[in-house]
Design an enzyme around this catalytic site. Structure first.
Site, mmCIF file in Angstrom:
data_model
loop_
_atom_site.group_PDB
_atom_site.id
_atom_site.type_symbol
_atom_site.label_atom_id
_atom_site.label_comp_id
_atom_site.label_asym_id
_atom_site.label_seq_id
_atom_site.Cartn_x
_atom_site.Cartn_y
_atom_site.Cartn_z
ATOM 1 N N HIS A 153 37.941 50.422 -17.883
ATOM 2 C CA HIS A 153 39.390 50.214 -18.006
ATOM 3 C C HIS A 153 39.945 50.704 -19.349
ATOM 4 C CE1 HIS A 153 43.354 48.525 -17.767
ATOM 5 N NE2 HIS A 153 43.089 47.668 -18.737
ATOM 6 N N HIS B 44 42.740 47.449 -26.644
ATOM 7 C CA HIS B 44 43.836 46.546 -26.281
ATOM 8 C C HIS B 44 43.382 45.203 -25.709
ATOM 9 C CE1 HIS B 44 43.339 48.205 -22.184
ATOM 10 N NE2 HIS B 44 43.971 47.141 -21.767
ATOM 11 N N GLU C 249 42.127 39.667 -26.879
ATOM 12 C CA GLU C 249 42.435 38.762 -25.766
ATOM 13 C C GLU C 249 41.185 38.304 -25.024
ATOM 14 O OE1 GLU C 249 44.436 39.509 -21.455
ATOM 15 O OE2 GLU C 249 45.559 40.220 -23.188
ATOM 16 N N ASP C 250 40.282 39.211 -24.731
ATOM 17 C CA ASP C 250 39.124 38.887 -23.887
ATOM 18 C C ASP C 250 37.856 38.556 -24.667
ATOM 19 O OD1 ASP C 250 40.657 39.307 -21.643
ATOM 20 O OD2 ASP C 250 39.852 41.296 -21.216
ATOM 21 N N ASP D 298 47.987 50.873 -19.488
ATOM 22 C CA ASP D 298 47.217 49.712 -19.032
ATOM 23 C C ASP D 298 47.652 49.321 -17.622
ATOM 24 O OD1 ASP D 298 45.735 47.195 -19.072
ATOM 25 O OD2 ASP D 298 47.578 46.217 -19.742
#
Length: 197
Positions: A37, A61, A65-66, A128
């Site tokens: 991704h 990106h 967050e992950d 994205d």
């Protein structure tokens, strides 16, 4: 005469960081290694002529967050411009007590940040969303509507969210081919959702 060079040590550093950060993560639905991704997001940005900094932000990106990567480390390694783009695109998935925050709240906050972000950050969000939309479409064609069980929300809410992204990206990017490509992808996804429901 100075020759233009395609190789970037900074891009290589970002690629390595993304590969290591996402090494144990898989894509929902397809089960492919997650790194597919961010790499695709980065490639979309480069193909549409955006800056190397935007392409690096595309690679990174989701690391905050992950994977809990720290924004200060991104600033130190890649500079404040990349860090600002990554910050705009990073959702806060848990509240102060560690509870999971609602999907709709996170997405509303994400859209609000993108509305006021730099043009390059908007482009990263568009790339994205483009890859996510095309991935949904491919998974839906291959596996049918059961793909939605892998996600926090079903097709209608997902589609509404991606339509809002199209709206914001069209406002901010104008008639840029990336905004047009995203709009086409969301239209295709809507058609496939309608066909499979």
């Amino acid at each position: 005469m100075q020759r233009e060079r395609a190789y970037s040590e900074t891009y290589e550093e970002a690629l390595r960081l993304a590969i290591v950060a996402h090494r144990r993560q898989m894509r929902k639905g397809s089960g492919l290694p997650y790194i597919v991704h961010p790499v695709h997001v980065s490639v979309i940005l480069l193909r549409h002529g955006f800056s190397t900094e935007a392409a690096i932000a595309g690679l990174l990106h989701d690391v905050v967050e992950d994977q809990g990567y720290d924004l200060t480390e991104i600033t130190e390694q890649f500079g404040p411009v990349v860090m600002e783009m990554v910050a705009v695109l990073s959702e806060r998935k848990r509240d102060a007590s560690g509870e999971r925050r609602a999907w709709t709240v996170r997405k509303r906050e994400a859209l609000a940040r993108v509305r006021t972000a730099s043009r390059d950050a908007v482009a990263v969000k568009a790339a994205d969303a483009l890859h996510n939309t095309r991935s949904f479409l491919e998974d839906l064609r291959r596996d049918g509507p059961e793909i939605w069980r892998h996600f926090n929300e079903g097709p209608e809410k997902q589609l509404d969210y991606y339509r809002e992204i199209v709206e914001v990206c069209t406002e901010r990017l104008g008639s840029h081919p990336l905004a047009d490509e995203l709009a086409d992808a969301v239209t295709d996804l809507a058609r496939e959702i309608s066909r499979t429901n």
